[in-house]
Motif scaffolding. Sequence first.
Motif, PDB file in Angstrom:
ATOM      1  N   GLU A 253     -43.230  -8.484  16.665  1.00  0.00           N
ATOM      2  CA  GLU A 253     -44.356  -7.949  15.887  1.00  0.00           C
ATOM      3  C   GLU A 253     -44.613  -8.892  14.716  1.00  0.00           C
ATOM      4  O   GLU A 253     -43.675  -9.450  14.159  1.00  0.00           O
ATOM      5  CB  GLU A 253     -44.010  -6.570  15.297  1.00  0.00           C
ATOM      6  CG  GLU A 253     -44.044  -5.433  16.290  1.00  0.00           C
ATOM      7  CD  GLU A 253     -43.647  -4.099  15.636  1.00  0.00           C
ATOM      8  OE1 GLU A 253     -43.434  -4.054  14.396  1.00  0.00           O
ATOM      9  OE2 GLU A 253     -43.543  -3.122  16.381  1.00  0.00           O
ATOM     10  N   SER A 254     -45.876  -9.023  14.328  1.00  0.00           N
ATOM     11  CA  SER A 254     -46.192  -9.863  13.168  1.00  0.00           C
ATOM     12  C   SER A 254     -46.266  -9.006  11.907  1.00  0.00           C
ATOM     13  O   SER A 254     -46.932  -7.979  11.889  1.00  0.00           O
ATOM     14  CB  SER A 254     -47.520 -10.578  13.388  1.00  0.00           C
ATOM     15  OG  SER A 254     -47.380 -11.517  14.433  1.00  0.00           O
ATOM     16  N   GLY A 298     -43.823  -4.266   5.820  1.00  0.00           N
ATOM     17  CA  GLY A 298     -43.327  -3.203   6.677  1.00  0.00           C
ATOM     18  C   GLY A 298     -44.271  -2.663   7.730  1.00  0.00           C
ATOM     19  O   GLY A 298     -43.916  -1.747   8.454  1.00  0.00           O
ATOM     20  N   TYR A 299     -45.495  -3.173   7.806  1.00  0.00           N
ATOM     21  CA  TYR A 299     -46.422  -2.732   8.853  1.00  0.00           C
ATOM     22  C   TYR A 299     -47.016  -3.986   9.491  1.00  0.00           C
ATOM     23  O   TYR A 299     -47.103  -5.035   8.847  1.00  0.00           O
ATOM     24  CB  TYR A 299     -47.549  -1.872   8.249  1.00  0.00           C
ATOM     25  CG  TYR A 299     -48.080  -2.435   6.955  1.00  0.00           C
ATOM     26  CD1 TYR A 299     -49.013  -3.468   6.962  1.00  0.00           C
ATOM     27  CD2 TYR A 299     -47.581  -2.002   5.726  1.00  0.00           C
ATOM     28  CE1 TYR A 299     -49.453  -4.040   5.790  1.00  0.00           C
ATOM     29  CE2 TYR A 299     -48.020  -2.570   4.546  1.00  0.00           C
ATOM     30  CZ  TYR A 299     -48.951  -3.586   4.595  1.00  0.00           C
ATOM     31  OH  TYR A 299     -49.373  -4.167   3.424  1.00  0.00           O
ATOM     32  N   ASN A 300     -47.456  -3.885  10.753  1.00  0.00           N
ATOM     33  CA  ASN A 300     -48.025  -5.051  11.430  1.00  0.00           C
ATOM     34  C   ASN A 300     -49.160  -5.642  10.606  1.00  0.00           C
ATOM     35  O   ASN A 300     -50.026  -4.905  10.130  1.00  0.00           O
ATOM     36  CB  ASN A 300     -48.595  -4.657  12.790  1.00  0.00           C
ATOM     37  CG  ASN A 300     -47.509  -4.362  13.803  1.00  0.00           C
ATOM     38  OD1 ASN A 300     -46.507  -3.723  13.455  1.00  0.00           O
ATOM     39  ND2 ASN A 300     -47.694  -4.838  15.015  1.00  0.00           N
ATOM     40  N   SER A 301     -49.168  -6.955  10.451  1.00  0.00           N
ATOM     41  CA  SER A 301     -50.217  -7.583   9.661  1.00  0.00           C
ATOM     42  C   SER A 301     -50.393  -9.046  10.036  1.00  0.00           C
ATOM     43  O   SER A 301     -49.424  -9.758  10.302  1.00  0.00           O
ATOM     44  CB  SER A 301     -49.885  -7.488   8.167  1.00  0.00           C
ATOM     45  OG  SER A 301     -50.847  -8.203   7.418  1.00  0.00           O
ATOM     46  N   TYR A 302     -51.636  -9.464  10.044  1.00  0.00           N
ATOM     47  CA  TYR A 302     -51.978 -10.887  10.205  1.00  0.00           C
ATOM     48  C   TYR A 302     -52.757 -11.362   8.974  1.00  0.00           C
ATOM     49  O   TYR A 302     -53.496 -12.337   9.055  1.00  0.00           O
ATOM     50  CB  TYR A 302     -52.848 -11.087  11.448  1.00  0.00           C
ATOM     51  CG  TYR A 302     -52.101 -11.050  12.758  1.00  0.00           C
ATOM     52  CD1 TYR A 302     -51.518 -12.201  13.280  1.00  0.00           C
ATOM     53  CD2 TYR A 302     -51.996  -9.873  13.485  1.00  0.00           C
ATOM     54  CE1 TYR A 302     -50.844 -12.173  14.491  1.00  0.00           C
ATOM     55  CE2 TYR A 302     -51.327  -9.841  14.700  1.00  0.00           C
ATOM     56  CZ  TYR A 302     -50.756 -10.990  15.197  1.00  0.00           C
ATOM     57  OH  TYR A 302     -50.096 -10.975  16.402  1.00  0.00           O
ATOM     58  N   ALA A 303     -52.636 -10.648   7.854  1.00  0.00           N
ATOM     59  CA  ALA A 303     -53.566 -10.861   6.745  1.00  0.00           C
ATOM     60  C   ALA A 303     -53.167 -11.985   5.797  1.00  0.00           C
ATOM     61  O   ALA A 303     -53.968 -12.392   4.959  1.00  0.00           O
ATOM     62  CB  ALA A 303     -53.751  -9.564   5.970  1.00  0.00           C
ATOM     63  N   ARG A 305     -51.640 -11.783   3.243  1.00  0.00           N
ATOM     64  CA  ARG A 305     -51.535 -11.268   1.878  1.00  0.00           C
ATOM     65  C   ARG A 305     -50.967  -9.861   1.982  1.00  0.00           C
ATOM     66  O   ARG A 305     -51.201  -9.144   2.960  1.00  0.00           O
ATOM     67  CB  ARG A 305     -52.894 -11.233   1.183  1.00  0.00           C
ATOM     68  CG  ARG A 305     -53.866 -10.339   1.847  1.00  0.00           C
ATOM     69  CD  ARG A 305     -55.239 -10.379   1.181  1.00  0.00           C
ATOM     70  NE  ARG A 305     -56.235  -9.858   2.077  1.00  0.00           N
ATOM     71  CZ  ARG A 305     -56.378  -8.571   2.370  1.00  0.00           C
ATOM     72  NH1 ARG A 305     -55.586  -7.673   1.819  1.00  0.00           N
ATOM     73  NH2 ARG A 305     -57.287  -8.167   3.232  1.00  0.00           N
ATOM     74  N   ASN A 307     -49.448  -6.067  -0.117  1.00  0.00           N
ATOM     75  CA  ASN A 307     -49.929  -5.012  -0.998  1.00  0.00           C
ATOM     76  C   ASN A 307     -49.027  -4.845  -2.221  1.00  0.00           C
ATOM     77  O   ASN A 307     -47.928  -5.375  -2.276  1.00  0.00           O
ATOM     78  CB  ASN A 307     -50.038  -3.699  -0.217  1.00  0.00           C
ATOM     79  CG  ASN A 307     -51.403  -3.563   0.455  1.00  0.00           C
ATOM     80  OD1 ASN A 307     -52.426  -3.705  -0.187  1.00  0.00           O
ATOM     81  ND2 ASN A 307     -51.394  -3.316   1.754  1.00  0.00           N
ATOM     82  N   PRO A 309     -47.307  -2.188  -3.602  1.00  0.00           N
ATOM     83  CA  PRO A 309     -46.003  -1.514  -3.663  1.00  0.00           C
ATOM     84  C   PRO A 309     -44.820  -2.461  -3.503  1.00  0.00           C
ATOM     85  O   PRO A 309     -43.796  -2.293  -4.181  1.00  0.00           O
ATOM     86  CB  PRO A 309     -46.079  -0.521  -2.489  1.00  0.00           C
ATOM     87  CG  PRO A 309     -47.529  -0.235  -2.343  1.00  0.00           C
ATOM     88  CD  PRO A 309     -48.236  -1.521  -2.687  1.00  0.00           C
ATOM     89  N   GLU A 312     -44.172  -4.371  -6.718  1.00  0.00           N
ATOM     90  CA  GLU A 312     -43.446  -3.531  -7.668  1.00  0.00           C
ATOM     91  C   GLU A 312     -41.959  -3.465  -7.297  1.00  0.00           C
ATOM     92  O   GLU A 312     -41.083  -3.592  -8.151  1.00  0.00           O
ATOM     93  CB  GLU A 312     -44.073  -2.130  -7.668  1.00  0.00           C
ATOM     94  CG  GLU A 312     -43.540  -1.244  -8.765  1.00  0.00           C
ATOM     95  CD  GLU A 312     -44.179   0.142  -8.748  1.00  0.00           C
ATOM     96  OE1 GLU A 312     -44.799   0.522  -7.734  1.00  0.00           O
ATOM     97  OE2 GLU A 312     -44.051   0.838  -9.757  1.00  0.00           O
TER      98      GLU A 312
ATOM     99  N   ASN B  48     -48.951  -6.391  19.889  1.00  0.00           N
ATOM    100  CA  ASN B  48     -49.017  -7.116  18.610  1.00  0.00           C
ATOM    101  C   ASN B  48     -50.387  -7.733  18.359  1.00  0.00           C
ATOM    102  O   ASN B  48     -50.493  -8.933  18.071  1.00  0.00           O
ATOM    103  CB  ASN B  48     -47.926  -8.195  18.608  1.00  0.00           C
ATOM    104  CG  ASN B  48     -47.695  -8.791  17.241  1.00  0.00           C
ATOM    105  OD1 ASN B  48     -47.991  -8.163  16.220  1.00  0.00           O
ATOM    106  ND2 ASN B  48     -47.184 -10.000  17.207  1.00  0.00           N
ATOM    107  N   THR B  73     -55.258  -5.052  11.677  1.00  0.00           N
ATOM    108  CA  THR B  73     -54.118  -5.819  11.154  1.00  0.00           C
ATOM    109  C   THR B  73     -54.552  -7.102  10.440  1.00  0.00           C
ATOM    110  O   THR B  73     -53.731  -7.764   9.817  1.00  0.00           O
ATOM    111  CB  THR B  73     -53.136  -6.200  12.283  1.00  0.00           C
ATOM    112  OG1 THR B  73     -53.844  -6.949  13.271  1.00  0.00           O
ATOM    113  CG2 THR B  73     -52.513  -4.980  12.913  1.00  0.00           C
TER     114      THR B  73
END
Lengths: 416, 95
Positions: A253-254, A298-303, A305, A307, A309, A312, B48, B73
């Motif tokens: 997973e990414s 902690g969640y799938n992301s291709y961004a 960048r 968040n 939390p 912090e 994915n 995503t």
Amino acid sequence: MRFSGFRVIKEALSGHKGWTPHWRDPEPKSHYDFVIIGGGGHGLATAYYLAKEFGASKIAVLEKGWIGGGNVGRNTTIIRSNYLLDGNEPFYEFSLKLWENLEQDFNYNAMVSQRGILNLVHTDAQRDAARRRGNAMILNGSDAELLDQDGVRKLYPFLNFDNARFPIKGGLLHRRGGTVRHDAVAWGYARGADIRGVDIIQNCEVTGFRTENGKCLGVETNRGFIGAGKVGVSVAGSSGRVMEKAGVRLPIESHVLQAFVSEGLKPVLPGVITYGAGHFYCSQSDKGGLVFGGDIDGYNSYAQRGNLPVVEDVVEGGVSLIPALGRVRLLRGWGGIMDMSMDGSPIIDKTDIDGLYFNGGWCYGGFKATPAAGWCFAHLLKTDQPHETATAYRFDRFRRGYMIDEKGQGAQPNLH
Amino acid sequence: MLINHPLLGPRDAQEFTYLGDAALIQRPDWQADDAADQFHEYLYLRDNPAGLHRELWFHEAGDRSWLVVTRNTVTHEITDVQLARDVARNEGRST
Ligand SMILES: Cc1cc2nc3c(=O)[nH]c(=O)nc-3n(C[C@H](O)[C@H](O)[C@H](O)COP(=O)(O)OP(=O)(O)OC[C@H]3O[C@@H](n4cnc5c(N)ncnc54)[C@H](O)[C@@H]3O)c2cc1C
């Protein structure tokens, strides 16, 4: 051109007019023996070792943007050989040994700095775990030293030792670990590969694979079809996106990982430290900025960048370990896309498609692996056999039940 | 990120823990002839995608319900949120 102290002085005296570009900018040819997808640290190192150590020629590295613009230019630059499990530690020790001689090998200043890594422990159980890990490291030819609280105080007197909840009881010191100038790793490998005839083709995005009767014949790109004897995919966070084009589903997973750098300070932090009670690790760059990071979002992301939390959470961890950090201003933060695998360990293997090979699943720890990953991937591409330190990094380990799960978290990528 | 909980309205994503692809709702039949293959895919292989992703979030610090969140995503934009219970029933799962 060979770099040397003499050369620097000569150029300084002649107005720096003699420096030349470090690599060419060639047009893609219609066919190569080896096409490597991804001009990150791993892809470039693979091409370099293919040419230098395995006698291969007709090699190209295809990079969709500019080389070094991916994770190799975004990481927190830590190198270490302090893994616990048998499938991992010989590989990372091989990698660290390659780092130790890398600058001589590719004649480039990568600022390899073995300033030591200290993993702090805060409980008796953590101390036991550190002792066990240290023994595993020593058995595999690495180095480890268990420090008590006084030992840590001597190195880092300003830490929050007597915190009521998380007192610092000691730490595992890995003296040969340290940091490296990450961009220079990409550049050094690129230059070394280019000198040996490798075509490094930037702004060349792979958009598909051409296969026939279960064999990969080459890749479709935004600059046309490029034929290949063998294709090696080494695209880190984009692994899922690229392999999907070959119809291959991955145990990956990414996820996004963030990192931060503070304003420049006088030297305060001689080595790398990691907090054992929260997710925070830190080193000081040669420019003086504190470079630090923590958990993935902690969640799938291709961004590319993250968040707030996690910002912090990381800063809380930092301030509770180093109270003085509260006075420091944050300069920058950024994110990179991690190819998080199902057991937290990587894959260097053939695929079911003849001529298509894969290197990925490096999670947040692939920078330190760069030399060995390049070497082992080159070994696999050239000989069709896994390198002796990478025999555990196979696709089928999940099916067979031979996961390499350092953290013991199970098939949950965001917990590794 | 804010997750628009179907029962509670917009909630901070920090109240949730993340499990992964909502395909996990469709657990394979353990008695099937190829159960080992199916479970290998189910447990370890993922689509994915870069783009829309249906995923399971657990409202741990709230009403402890499982949600199916449809999220991009690439942009992190959330476009749909449903109770996982409803999704599972609609997909034909009885329990
Ligand atoms: C914030 C952060 C901190 C980290 N800290 C550490 C650390 O301290 N220590 C450590 O060991 N590791 C660390 N890592 C992990 C490490 O950076 C990566 O595991 C490693 O760099 C991945 O290998 P790479 O260098 O080849 O990847 P990349 O540099 O990402 O290379 C992949 C390349 O593939 C290219 N590409 C993608 N798709 C295509 C396509 N279709 N066609 C052509 N090219 C394509 C991309 O543009 C990219 O340049 C960190 C990562 C991040 C983000």
